[in-house]
Every structure is written in structure tokens, then in C-alpha cells.
Write a protein that holds these residues in place. Sequence first.
Motif, PDB file in Angstrom:
ATOM      1  N   VAL A  49       0.659 -78.416  52.140  1.00 19.88           N
ATOM      2  CA  VAL A  49       1.280 -79.908  52.109  1.00 19.88           C
ATOM      3  C   VAL A  49       0.423 -80.787  52.613  1.00 19.88           C
ATOM      4  O   VAL A  49      -0.709 -80.403  53.359  1.00 19.88           O
ATOM      5  CB  VAL A  49       2.506 -79.648  53.010  1.00 19.88           C
ATOM      6  CG1 VAL A  49       3.650 -78.552  52.253  1.00 19.88           C
ATOM      7  CG2 VAL A  49       2.197 -79.129  54.336  1.00 19.88           C
ATOM      8  N   ALA A  50       0.916 -81.931  52.628  1.00 19.52           N
ATOM      9  CA  ALA A  50      -0.043 -83.152  53.163  1.00 19.52           C
ATOM     10  C   ALA A  50       0.330 -83.160  54.669  1.00 19.52           C
ATOM     11  O   ALA A  50       1.133 -82.391  55.265  1.00 19.52           O
ATOM     12  CB  ALA A  50       0.306 -84.375  52.575  1.00 19.52           C
ATOM     13  N   ASP A  51      -0.127 -83.992  55.436  1.00 19.41           N
ATOM     14  CA  ASP A  51       0.084 -84.374  56.663  1.00 19.41           C
ATOM     15  C   ASP A  51       1.478 -84.786  57.005  1.00 19.41           C
ATOM     16  O   ASP A  51       1.977 -84.570  58.211  1.00 19.41           O
ATOM     17  CB  ASP A  51      -1.012 -85.451  57.353  1.00 19.41           C
ATOM     18  CG  ASP A  51      -2.345 -84.948  57.277  1.00 19.41           C
ATOM     19  OD1 ASP A  51      -2.581 -83.712  57.174  1.00 19.41           O
ATOM     20  OD2 ASP A  51      -3.200 -85.890  57.192  1.00 19.41           O
ATOM     21  N   ASP A  52       2.216 -85.335  56.125  1.00 23.05           N
ATOM     22  CA  ASP A  52       3.522 -85.619  56.367  1.00 23.05           C
ATOM     23  C   ASP A  52       4.563 -84.356  56.330  1.00 23.05           C
ATOM     24  O   ASP A  52       5.368 -84.311  56.760  1.00 23.05           O
ATOM     25  CB  ASP A  52       4.120 -86.825  55.609  1.00 23.05           C
ATOM     26  CG  ASP A  52       3.936 -86.077  53.965  1.00 23.05           C
ATOM     27  OD1 ASP A  52       3.637 -85.073  53.734  1.00 23.05           O
ATOM     28  OD2 ASP A  52       3.975 -87.023  53.226  1.00 23.05           O
ATOM     29  N   VAL A  99       5.650 -82.777  53.756  1.00 23.18           N
ATOM     30  CA  VAL A  99       6.801 -83.070  52.539  1.00 23.18           C
ATOM     31  C   VAL A  99       6.148 -82.910  51.361  1.00 23.18           C
ATOM     32  O   VAL A  99       6.490 -82.157  50.396  1.00 23.18           O
ATOM     33  CB  VAL A  99       7.799 -84.273  52.855  1.00 23.18           C
ATOM     34  CG1 VAL A  99       8.555 -84.597  51.507  1.00 23.18           C
ATOM     35  CG2 VAL A  99       8.312 -84.436  54.239  1.00 23.18           C
ATOM     36  N   THR A 100       4.928 -83.752  50.972  1.00 21.33           N
ATOM     37  CA  THR A 100       4.285 -83.610  50.026  1.00 21.33           C
ATOM     38  C   THR A 100       3.477 -82.453  49.653  1.00 21.33           C
ATOM     39  O   THR A 100       2.879 -81.935  50.512  1.00 21.33           O
ATOM     40  CB  THR A 100       3.289 -84.967  49.868  1.00 21.33           C
ATOM     41  OG1 THR A 100       3.744 -85.967  49.990  1.00 21.33           O
ATOM     42  CG2 THR A 100       2.588 -84.935  48.631  1.00 21.33           C
ATOM     43  N   GLN A 101       3.741 -81.764  48.539  1.00 16.91           N
ATOM     44  CA  GLN A 101       3.335 -80.436  48.424  1.00 16.91           C
ATOM     45  C   GLN A 101       1.973 -80.637  47.040  1.00 16.91           C
ATOM     46  O   GLN A 101       2.313 -81.172  46.237  1.00 16.91           O
ATOM     47  CB  GLN A 101       4.363 -79.409  47.666  1.00 16.91           C
ATOM     48  CG  GLN A 101       5.328 -79.114  48.555  1.00 16.91           C
ATOM     49  CD  GLN A 101       6.436 -78.237  48.047  1.00 16.91           C
ATOM     50  OE1 GLN A 101       6.259 -77.562  47.167  1.00 16.91           O
ATOM     51  NE2 GLN A 101       7.458 -77.906  48.785  1.00 16.91           N
ATOM     52  N   TYR A 102       0.917 -79.998  47.596  1.00 10.64           N
ATOM     53  CA  TYR A 102      -0.106 -79.957  46.668  1.00 10.64           C
ATOM     54  C   TYR A 102      -0.100 -78.586  45.646  1.00 10.64           C
ATOM     55  O   TYR A 102      -0.614 -78.924  44.454  1.00 10.64           O
ATOM     56  CB  TYR A 102      -1.449 -80.279  47.372  1.00 10.64           C
ATOM     57  CG  TYR A 102      -1.808 -81.502  48.223  1.00 10.64           C
ATOM     58  CD1 TYR A 102      -1.545 -82.737  47.667  1.00 10.64           C
ATOM     59  CD2 TYR A 102      -1.873 -81.415  49.607  1.00 10.64           C
ATOM     60  CE1 TYR A 102      -1.578 -83.826  48.348  1.00 10.64           C
ATOM     61  CE2 TYR A 102      -1.883 -82.682  50.334  1.00 10.64           C
ATOM     62  CZ  TYR A 102      -1.822 -83.882  49.624  1.00 10.64           C
ATOM     63  OH  TYR A 102      -1.989 -84.983  50.394  1.00 10.64           O
TER      64      TYR A 102
END
Length: 575
Positions: free
Chosen positions: A396-399, A401-404
Motif C-alpha cells: 500500500v501507499a503511505d496513506d 488505502v491505495t494498493q499497488y
Amino acid sequence: MSQDSKVKTTESSTPAPSKARKTLPVLDPSGDYYYWWLNTMVFPVMYNLIIIVCRACFPDLQHSYLVAWLVLDYTSDLLYLLDIVVRFHTGFLEQGILVVDKGRISSQYVRTWSFCLDLASLVPTDVAYVRLGPHTPTLRLNRFLRVPRLFEAFDRTETRTAYPNVFRITKLMLYIFVVIHWNSCLYFALSRYLGFGRDAWVYPDPAQPGFERLRRQYLYSFYFSTLILTTVGDTPLPEREEEYLFMVGDFLLAVMGFATIMGSMSSVIYNMNTADAAFYPDHALVKKYMKQQHVNRRLERRVIDWYQHLQINKKMTNEVAILQHLPERLRAEVAVSVHLSTLSRVQIFQNCEASLLEELVLKLQPQTYSPGEYVCRKGDIGREMYIIREGQLAVVADDGVTQYAVLGAGLYFGEISIINIKGNMSGNRRTANIKSLGYSDLFCLSKEDLREVLSEYPQAQVVMEEKGREILLKMNKLDVNAEAAEIALQEATESRLRGLDQQLDDLQTKFARLLAELESSALKIAYRIERLEWQTREWPMPEELAEADDEDESGVGTSKGEEGRAGQEGLPGPE
């Protein structure tokens, strides 16, 4: 007669070798065949233990099924006989080695107390049927002497079963049933001896409707015995001395049985609690700690859910403590059979030595992560790598929530950070945030454990570094120039170290020469001192010199006096 004819005559007179007789193999007392034979022997022993006393106390049961009882009796006797044959072919351990010599096995078995009991249990007491008739099953009471085989079978089953506590409870209930069964048979026999229906305590008169049936007789006696042995009460008061003695004996037996049952159940419960404590961490202490430290409810709920997940799904986090009592080699084999397939999926560990993988398997630490919990964060120092055994994790990103990407079972991450690869641009820092989507089971391998294992396998360390370098090249995270500079620096450092080693060797050589010269000079000086000491021993002592001077002076004075006296007397003096 020619030599050929002699040979033919000899050959014809020599008997043809007989075919080798097939003999029974020697059984291993810890093997499967012996175990299943013990389980087979449970049936004839239990048959004699339960049925003989029942036939002896309930005559209608003996008369109604005589043919069936005779067939079962002699079938059990045949199994008893076969059991003795098996005992003569069961090896024993001597200095940890199984003895398969049948002569020694027979000699060992004959000298044991078990052989005497086995023979006594097969004494043909049935011969007395000729005089007493076939309706006297008490003649077969010697068959009870084979009960130790029943206990041996139960002990073996308890060690082999996957549910030992359930088996212990079942065995305890069987013992209780046998005791109540025997007591009910003795109660019915005592009632028949005293007279049916003579008072309220004995069995009612079979002439009454319903009490003449065999099933009713046994069930009534069993129920009456259960009331007595469980000390429930609600039984008629005894009126005769025999009845009083029977009740006292049953009460004593009930007290002993109650103590045995309570002790056995306590032992089973304790073993279950001990097993739970060994397999799963104790959450009561953690809950108490959080209460005392006033941890917020949300975090406390997460901790409780984590413990609950371990308990419900039977997951263990302390495998090392569970297997610690096994020998090291056996512990390694167990760990390999469980975790080797998972470890072999890791790319850098592929094609490594089997012994290296076995060492690494023992270092794996199982860990369980809750939903939403971070396994690692970007920028953290990487001190371990992870292998996903079950569950899903997201990059995930630093937030948060966003999944890579989503990682599933069989994948791994963090392997580069635990290997010191020259030119690694990321160093030993984490480059991504890894978060558990649900409950995830991981294996953790620390850098210290890997370094400890690789210290014994330098060739494997080189291979793993090469694989890690290839992975970094594919990821464009390997600085070739920095790697070359680091290699050159390392070579220069090694060259300087070699120069220092050479200088140190030279200094050690010079120092050794100086020590040799010093020792030689010391020996020479000691030799010269010793010579001087011997020379000075020949010199006169000062006291002797003084005495010699005194003697010389006295001698001179005497001569002068004599010369004076000689001159006065006209005598010649001393020459």
C-alpha cells in the motif's frame, strides 16, 4: 573303482537338502504388527472378563446359549494359545538394539512372570465338565490371568492415538462399567442364595409378573448396583448380616472409585490445560496487564480478537518450545516435513544444500497478523524476511488505502534486506508498506539466524549473494559502480590486512630471535657465574688466613728468643 564312480556314489548317498521351512518373523514390540495383535487380544480378554461372571451368576443365560458359549470359549482359548506363540516371537531391546535370536527370546520370555500367568490362564480346567457338567463356567476363572495384556494394549493405544484425553475418559468409563457389571452379578447371586423376595433388599420373586425375564433380572441388578456404587441412596435397607456386609463392601468400593474417578478426571483436565498452555499463549495475563495499564478499548479488542483467532483456528506461535524436548536431529526432521516446502519456494534458497535448508527450517518463527496490521513500513530497518504461509497482504501507499499489489500464499518479501549485497541502493531499509488484509500467517527468518547458519556454509553464502545480486539487477536497484568501488575498497582493505599480517609475522620472527638471544646470553652468564663459584670455593676463608698469620707471627717470635738464648749460652741457634 574309478574316482568318477566314487564321486557319483558319494553324491547319490548324500541326502537331498530339504526345503527351508518358513518360520514366523520376529516382531518388534514397538511395531505396528505387535500393536494390532494387542488390540486383537482385547476381545477375548474382555469376553472372559465380562461374560464368565455373568454366566456364573445368571443360570438362565448359561442354559439358553450353551452352544454359543462353548464356541466363544474355545475361540478365546485359541487366541490365548496364539498369543503365547506371538510372545515367543516378540523381540526385546538389549542396549538399544532389537534382539531377533529366537533362542534368546524364548529364554527371556520363559524366565518372566508373564509366562507363568499365560500358562496358568490356559490350564484346561474345562476337563472338570465331565464330572460337574458344562453349566459350571466358574471353572474358567483362570482366564482372568490374561488381564495384563488388556492393560498393555490400552497403554499402547494411549500413546498412539491422536486424542489421548478422550481415550483416557473412555477407558475410565469402561472400568466403571466392568465394576458395576461385576457388582450386579454378585448382587443377583447373593439374592438367589438368600432367597428371591425374602425381603425388600434382595431381588424380587421371579414368580411375580415381569421379574422372570432374563433382561429384567440383569437390568434390575445393574440399576441397584449403580445406586449403591454412586452413593445416590434410595435403596431398601438391608436386614440380614450378609446384606449388611455386601452394602459395606460396596460403600468402601464406591469411596475408592469416587476418588479414582476424581483423580483421573482431574488429571485429564490438567493435561488438557497444560496442552493448551503449551500450544497457545495465555491471554489471561495479557488481558490483566491491559486492564491495569488502562489500554484503550479499541486496542484491547484487537488483542483479544488475535488470541481468539489463534484458539479457534488452532494456530501455534511457539513451535520451538513445543519441540524442544525432541532430539535435535528428530526435531529437524519434524520441522522439515512441516515447513520445507514453504522455504523451498523462496528464490534465493532454491538449489541450496539440503543440510542448509534443514538448518534454516529450525530458525523459522511463525507469526500471525491481524486485519489491517502493518508487517513493515517504508523506511524501517530490515532485520528479517517473511514468507507468506496463508492469507493475503497488500503493498500500500503511505496513506494506507491505495494498493499497488496483493501478495498471496507462497510469496515472500524482505529477502534482500537480510543479505549484505554490495551496491544495494536501498541498503537495509524497507522500500514499501506491507499491510495484512485479513488474518495472515507468516514465517519470519531473522538476519542473525541466517548469518549464523551461513557461517557454516560459506559456499552457500556466495551462491545466495549471487542470486540476490541478480534480483537487484532486474529491479534496477544495484549500483554497479558502487559495487565495484566497494569491491575495490574491500580488496584494498584485504591487501592492507595481508600486509599487516606479513609485518606482524616479521615482528614475531624478530621477537623470537631476540628471545632466543636473550636466553642464550642468560645461559652463558649463568655458566660463568657457576665457574666463578667453583673457583672461589678453593680459596681459603678469611678466618683461615687470620689464623695462618697468627701462626707465622708466633713462629717468628719463638725463633728470635731461641737465637738470643743460644747466643748467651754459646750454643748454636736454630738454622
